[in-house]
Motif scaffolding. Structure first.
Motif, PDB file in Angstrom:
ATOM      1  N   LYS A  76       0.833  -1.199   0.000  1.00 34.27           N
ATOM      2  CA  LYS A  76       0.000   0.000   0.000  1.00 34.27           C
ATOM      3  C   LYS A  76       0.871   1.253   0.000  1.00 34.27           C
ATOM      4  O   LYS A  76       1.972   1.259   0.554  1.00 34.27           O
ATOM      5  N   PHE A  77       0.348   2.303  -0.566  1.00 34.89           N
ATOM      6  CA  PHE A  77       1.086   3.551  -0.695  1.00 34.89           C
ATOM      7  C   PHE A  77       1.560   4.067   0.663  1.00 34.89           C
ATOM      8  O   PHE A  77       2.714   4.467   0.822  1.00 34.89           O
ATOM      9  N   GLU A  78       0.666   4.043   1.651  1.00 36.20           N
ATOM     10  CA  GLU A  78       1.011   4.595   2.959  1.00 36.20           C
ATOM     11  C   GLU A  78       2.059   3.759   3.692  1.00 36.20           C
ATOM     12  O   GLU A  78       2.756   4.267   4.585  1.00 36.20           O
ATOM     13  N   ASP A  79       2.192   2.476   3.323  1.00 31.66           N
ATOM     14  CA  ASP A  79       3.173   1.604   3.975  1.00 31.66           C
ATOM     15  C   ASP A  79       4.553   1.670   3.321  1.00 31.66           C
ATOM     16  O   ASP A  79       5.546   1.291   3.932  1.00 31.66           O
ATOM     17  N   MET A  80       4.589   2.137   2.088  1.00 32.71           N
ATOM     18  CA  MET A  80       5.852   2.167   1.344  1.00 32.71           C
ATOM     19  C   MET A  80       6.803   3.226   1.903  1.00 32.71           C
ATOM     20  O   MET A  80       6.374   4.289   2.359  1.00 32.71           O
ATOM     21  N   SER A  81       8.077   2.919   1.890  1.00 35.49           N
ATOM     22  CA  SER A  81       9.084   3.854   2.385  1.00 35.49           C
ATOM     23  C   SER A  81       9.007   5.189   1.649  1.00 35.49           C
ATOM     24  O   SER A  81       8.913   5.227   0.422  1.00 35.49           O
ATOM     25  N   ARG A 164      -2.426   7.430  -5.994  1.00 35.46           N
ATOM     26  CA  ARG A 164      -2.757   6.161  -6.639  1.00 35.46           C
ATOM     27  C   ARG A 164      -1.847   5.902  -7.840  1.00 35.46           C
ATOM     28  O   ARG A 164      -1.411   4.768  -8.057  1.00 35.46           O
ATOM     29  N   ILE A 165      -1.563   6.940  -8.607  1.00 36.99           N
ATOM     30  CA  ILE A 165      -0.680   6.775  -9.767  1.00 36.99           C
ATOM     31  C   ILE A 165       0.692   6.295  -9.322  1.00 36.99           C
ATOM     32  O   ILE A 165       1.242   5.339  -9.879  1.00 36.99           O
ATOM     33  N   LEU A 166       1.246   6.938  -8.294  1.00 40.97           N
ATOM     34  CA  LEU A 166       2.577   6.558  -7.823  1.00 40.97           C
ATOM     35  C   LEU A 166       2.549   5.183  -7.159  1.00 40.97           C
ATOM     36  O   LEU A 166       3.500   4.402  -7.295  1.00 40.97           O
ATOM     37  N   GLU A 167       1.466   4.868  -6.452  1.00 39.97           N
ATOM     38  CA  GLU A 167       1.327   3.552  -5.822  1.00 39.97           C
ATOM     39  C   GLU A 167       1.341   2.442  -6.878  1.00 39.97           C
ATOM     40  O   GLU A 167       2.069   1.455  -6.750  1.00 39.97           O
TER      41      GLU A 167
END
Length: 243
Positions: A76-81, A164-167
């Motif tokens: 998930k986006f929020e979990d990514m470094s 969302r695009i970057l995720e």
């Protein structure tokens, strides 16, 4: 009189056929618009399980006598470094948060560079364009594919958020032979999750984005190390990613 009637009868027979072709073409076009918009909207909420590039790469592997390989794990986006996010933006698209899918100055520079040296192709694609290509299209450089790429880029900019695009980008991008996404890359090259990547590690992974099948963090060349240095420099300049 006979000739005139013959010409008129021919025009009458041609007209319905042309009308039929036009109607079919219009329906196909409208169906394509409807399906593509619904497809893009669906993938705003559903993580794409596979891409055409992954399928094609496995076909290539099988043709070379290798086994199928698709290493990937969605994060998930929020979990990514934050380091991985910043490294990607610094490496590929520093105006990512400001443009609406296209960096026209970068495209213009790439076009001029390619006109001077046709043997070395330089790209000017944004993260949005690359995401559209990776998720919805096939690899290649034809004008037809570029046209579809522009269309899908506009759609994801309209219906998706920048997060969302970057995720999606960081979860489907090719990062090695059979390796897709930041998590698979982090596990392969550093034996850790992409949630824990340091700045230098994230920058080294991002430095290989342009050609991940040729370049690898495991055996970084002086050129890749220089790219890593530039990306780290850009990361310091970039400031916070204010989504």
């Amino acid at each position: 009189m006979t000739k005139t009637r013959t010409i008129k009868s021919k025009s009458k027979t041609k007209h319905p056929l042309l009308k039929k072709i036009t109607n079919i073409a219009t329906k196909v076009f409208l169906y394509f618009l409807l399906v593509s918009v619904l497809w893009v909207i669906a993938l705003r909420f559903i993580n794409p399980p596979i891409t055409l590039l992954m399928v094609l790469r496995n076909i290539e592997r099988k043709a070379d006598g290798k086994s199928f390989k698709t290493e990937k794990k969605w994060v998930k986006f929020e979990d990514m470094s934050d380091n991985m996010k910043r490294a990607a933006v610094s490496a590929e698209d520093q105006l990512f948060l400001k443009h609406i899918g296209f960096d026209f100055k970068a495209i213009e520079k790439a076009f001029a560079a390619n006109a001077k040296n046709k043997n070395k192709v330089k790209g000017g694609s944004t993260i949005s364009q690359q995401t559209a290509k990776n998720v919805f299209l096939w690899p290649g450089r034809s004008w037809i594919r570029k046209g579809f790429e522009a269309y899908f880029t506009l759609l994801i900019e309209i219906f998706w958020s920048k997060e969302r695009i970057l995720e999606v980008y960081l979860n489907v991008i090719e990062m090695g032979d059979g390796i897709y996404g930041a998590e698979a890359a982090a596990q392969e090259y550093y034996g850790k999750s992409c949630t824990k990547l340091s700045k230098r590690q994230a920058a080294l992974i991002a430095s290989c984005f342009p050609n991940p099948r040729r370049w690898t963090p495991k055996n970084a060349t002086p050129y890749i190390r220089h790219r890593q240095y530039l990306i780290l420099k850009n990361m310091r300049r970039l400031g916070p990613l204010d989504f």
